[in-house]
Design an enzyme around this catalytic site. Structure first.
Site, PDB file in Angstrom:
ATOM      1  N   ARG A 180       3.257   7.853  -0.595  1.00 55.23           N
ATOM      2  CA  ARG A 180       3.945   9.402  -0.651  1.00 55.23           C
ATOM      3  C   ARG A 180       5.357   8.559  -1.509  1.00 55.23           C
ATOM      4  O   ARG A 180       5.603   9.363  -2.223  1.00 55.23           O
ATOM      5  CB  ARG A 180       4.832   8.686   0.537  1.00 55.23           C
TER       6      ARG A 180
ATOM      7  N   GLU B 167       0.575  -1.249  -0.227  1.00 52.80           N
ATOM      8  CA  GLU B 167       0.142  -0.050   0.500  1.00 52.80           C
ATOM      9  C   GLU B 167       0.898   0.873  -0.249  1.00 52.80           C
ATOM     10  O   GLU B 167       0.786   2.401   1.325  1.00 52.80           O
ATOM     11  CB  GLU B 167      -1.135   0.378   1.067  1.00 52.80           C
TER      12      GLU B 167
ATOM     13  N   TYR C 224       0.340  14.372   1.456  1.00 52.99           N
ATOM     14  CA  TYR C 224       0.137  14.642   2.891  1.00 52.99           C
ATOM     15  C   TYR C 224      -0.098  15.822   3.095  1.00 52.99           C
ATOM     16  O   TYR C 224       0.341  16.671   3.861  1.00 52.99           O
ATOM     17  CB  TYR C 224       1.194  13.935   4.020  1.00 52.99           C
TER      18      TYR C 224
ATOM     19  N   CYS D 176      -2.234  32.126  11.565  1.00 53.07           N
ATOM     20  CA  CYS D 176      -2.036  33.727  13.050  1.00 53.07           C
ATOM     21  C   CYS D 176      -1.480  32.857  14.343  1.00 53.07           C
ATOM     22  O   CYS D 176      -2.181  31.972  14.575  1.00 53.07           O
ATOM     23  CB  CYS D 176      -2.748  34.300  13.455  1.00 53.07           C
ATOM     24  N   GLU D 177       0.057  32.170  13.921  1.00 52.07           N
ATOM     25  CA  GLU D 177       0.924  31.181  14.422  1.00 52.07           C
ATOM     26  C   GLU D 177       2.107  31.266  13.943  1.00 52.07           C
ATOM     27  O   GLU D 177       2.412  31.549  13.176  1.00 52.07           O
ATOM     28  CB  GLU D 177       0.000  30.077  14.017  1.00 52.07           C
TER      29      GLU D 177
ATOM     30  N   TYR E 172       5.472  17.508  12.042  1.00 50.31           N
ATOM     31  CA  TYR E 172       6.530  17.049  11.974  1.00 50.31           C
ATOM     32  C   TYR E 172       7.729  16.994  12.051  1.00 50.31           C
ATOM     33  O   TYR E 172       9.292  16.751  11.804  1.00 50.31           O
ATOM     34  CB  TYR E 172       6.348  15.525  11.313  1.00 50.31           C
TER      35      TYR E 172
HETATM   36  C1  LIG Z   1      -2.744   1.343   6.921  1.00 51.28           C
HETATM   37  C2  LIG Z   1      -1.200   2.542   6.305  1.00 51.28           C
HETATM   38  N1  LIG Z   1      -1.432   1.874   4.728  1.00 51.28           N
HETATM   39  C3  LIG Z   1      -0.848   2.551   4.029  1.00 51.28           C
HETATM   40  C4  LIG Z   1       0.540   3.631   4.485  1.00 51.28           C
HETATM   41  C5  LIG Z   1       0.966   4.238   3.399  1.00 51.28           C
HETATM   42  O1  LIG Z   1       2.120   4.694   3.700  1.00 51.28           O
HETATM   43  P1  LIG Z   1       2.957   6.003   2.887  1.00 51.28           P
HETATM   44  O2  LIG Z   1       3.037   7.063   2.560  1.00 51.28           O
HETATM   45  O3  LIG Z   1       4.423   6.523   4.208  1.00 51.28           O
HETATM   46  O4  LIG Z   1       3.348   4.681   2.158  1.00 51.28           O
HETATM   47  C6  LIG Z   1      -0.491   4.356   5.642  1.00 51.28           C
HETATM   48  C7  LIG Z   1       0.000   5.464   6.105  1.00 51.28           C
HETATM   49  O5  LIG Z   1       1.412   5.523   6.750  1.00 51.28           O
HETATM   50  C8  LIG Z   1      -1.036   3.942   6.513  1.00 51.28           C
HETATM   51  O6  LIG Z   1      -1.492   3.893   7.336  1.00 51.28           O
HETATM   52  N1  LIG Z   2       0.285  12.493   7.164  1.00 52.57           N
HETATM   53  C1  LIG Z   2       2.065  11.613   7.963  1.00 52.57           C
HETATM   54  C2  LIG Z   2       2.289   9.938   7.064  1.00 52.57           C
HETATM   55  C3  LIG Z   2       1.638   9.688   8.023  1.00 52.57           C
HETATM   56  C4  LIG Z   2       0.688   8.561   6.666  1.00 52.57           C
HETATM   57  C5  LIG Z   2      -0.860   7.739   7.315  1.00 52.57           C
HETATM   58  N2  LIG Z   2      -0.482   6.245   8.590  1.00 52.57           N
HETATM   59  C6  LIG Z   2       3.177  12.353   6.754  1.00 52.57           C
HETATM   60  O1  LIG Z   2       2.564  13.522   6.781  1.00 52.57           O
HETATM   61  O2  LIG Z   2       4.121  12.225   7.002  1.00 52.57           O
END
Ligand SMILES: Cc1ncc(COP(=O)(O)O)c(C=O)c1O
Ligand SMILES: N[C@@H](CCCC[NH3+])C(=O)O
Length: 442
Positions: free
Chosen positions: A294, A291, A391, A362-363, A335
């Site tokens: 990113r 899955e 993201y 405003c931060e 992060y």
């Molecule tokens: C269950 C699950 N699958 C897949 C992903 C996708 O992860 P990434 O975007 O790091 O490949 C995430 C996010 O962390 C997730 O929570």
């Molecule tokens: N939101 C996170 C990743 C989390 C993925 C979901 N488990 C980021 O921007 O890096």
């Protein structure tokens, strides 16, 4: 620079052959801009290597990284599966015509409405996250009109991927999944096998995101196959599928290039380890699901801003304020994520200087890039932050009631608006003025 970028004769930045200064004039800023060809080639990199090394496999793109109707269509055209984690993501996929039998449904707290929506309309794989969810499904799956409900169980294999704590998901202490250590997973899955409406296909795990080495993935596979084998010994049941989740990290900065495993290296490592572990235990090689999120979208996405206020504190810092910020990119404040930027209208012209790129919220923590070197910046410049494909759009907010930017896909050097910009109108659309607050004129 990340992705397919170049400078043209006007000294403007081009992304996938499209002049970004013209694009900013035409669509306004801030704006998310994706290179469609790069999205597709990132997908194909995964597909090609997996097909060679583990042909019985499925790639379910993680929609949480970036999802809209155009992305769903693109994924469908590329024969991908799609991992959705809420009724909203499921709904958008379905509305865009994405086949529900290629959706995989996640969530540690699926609501009654979400469960009903999915049970009514069908699903490729349903990932059960907890004992509580199994208890609910054992009754509700009777309403599933498409045969037995195909399920995975999410396991937290107890692996630390050494990434940011907020995006670590597979340690024993996690809100996600069933733990191995205390026998809970074993007990819950054994229970599930007695429910005739459920078709237990396999196991799922996802240890975290933005992971920079292969070792945690390898250790995860070892832990999972060990568990699958012991389950087989004790229950005489073989899992035919294994989903390893996503998590492969990507470079955000020039100096990080080469510091993350490539997609090819990642696929080689997981396919090889799975094969070795299955041979070791003489376990039938399962169908493999992954899955990635990113690593498919991040380098294809950029955010285009216009520079507004410039404030210099002599001897301390120069602040460059852009017309967006933590509302369109909350990753730095969440992060400590780092990014790099390009001035798109005067590429390579001017002397370098250190600046901090900040947003308009405003931060004080609303910093897009903390101290970056760029050419001297002027009011009205077009500033492009690279590697915002994952993201950013999906985690954008309306803090300070700032409308969220639109999204453009560049295809064959031409821009197509795929998500329209929010306007101030959108910000009052959901508001209700109750009768008692309405002043009636006499
Ligand atoms: C269950 C699950 N699958 C897949 C992903 C996708 O992860 P990434 O975007 O790091 O490949 C995430 C996010 O962390 C997730 O929570
Ligand atoms: N939101 C996170 C990743 C989390 C993925 C979901 N488990 C980021 O921007 O890096």
């Amino acid at each position: 620079m990340l992705g397919n970028k170049a400078f043209n004769q006007k000294n403007h930045l081009e992304i996938a052959g499209c002049d970004i200064v013209q694009l900013a004039e035409e669509f306004g800023t801030p704006l998310y801009v994706y290179d469609e060809a790069l999205l597709r080639s990132n997908i194909k990199d995964y597909q090609k290597r997996l097909k060679e090394l583990h042909p019985d496999s499925t790639i379910a793109y993680a929609g949480k990284a970036f999802l809209c109707s155009a992305m769903c269509r693109l994924l469908d055209q590329e024969s991908m599966w799609l991992d959705v984690v809420s009724g909203g993501e499921y709904y958008v996929a379905r509305e865009s015509g994405f086949p529900t039998e290629r959706l995989l449904f996640h969530g540690n707290n699926k609501s009654p409405q979400e469960r009903e929506l999915v049970l009514k309309n069908g699903i490729g794989r349903w990932v059960i996250d907890s004992e509580w969810e199994l208890a609910l499904l054992s009754k509700e799956a009777k309403n599933y009109l498409h045969g037995k409900l195909p399920v995975f169980f999410r396991i937290t294999p107890g692996i630390d991927p050494h990434t940011h704590a907020y995006i670590t998901t597979g340690k024993v202490d996690s809100k996600f999944g069933l733990t191995l250590v205390d026998g809970i997973a074993q007990r819950v899955i054994r229970q599930a096998l007695s429910y005739e409406n459920l078709d237990v296909k396999g196991l799922h795990c996802h240890i975290g995101s933005q992971i920079d080495s292969l070792e945690p993935f390898i250790n995860t596979i070892k832990a999972m196959v060990r568990f699958m084998d012991s389950f087989k010994e004790q229950n005489n049941f073989v899992f035919s599928e294994l989903d390893l989740g996503g998590g492969l990290g990507v470079p955000y900065l020039e100096e990080q290039k080469g510091k993350f495993p490539s997609v090819q290296e990642y696929v080689e490592a997981i396919a090889k380890t799975l094969q070795e572990e299955c041979e070791k235990y003489q376990y039938p090689l399962p169908k493999l699901f992954i899955e990635p999120g990113r690593s498919i979208v991040n380098n294809a996405g950029n955010t285009v801003y216009t520079v507004g206020t410039i404030k210099e504190i002599p001897g301390i810092k120069k602040y460059i304020a852009v017309d967006g910020g933590m509302t369109d990119n909350p990753r730095p404040i969440l992060y400590d994520a780092r990014y790099q930027a390009i001035i798109a209208n005067r590429v390579n012209q001017g002397s370098p200087e250190m600046v901090s790129v900040v947003g308009k919220c405003c931060e004080s923590g609303d910093v897009v890039i903390q101290q970056t070197e760029t050419i001297s910046v002027q009011n009205g410049d077009i500033l492009v932050v690279e590697g915002t494909g994952a993201y950013n759009y999906s985690m954008a907010s309306n803090y300070n009631l700032i409308p969220r930017p639109g999204v453009v896909f560049i295809r064959d050097e031409k821009p197509y608006l795929v998500v329209r910009h929010e306007g101030w109108y959108d910000l009052v659309r959901r508001d209700i003025l109750p009768e008692y607050l309405i002043e009636k004129g006499e």
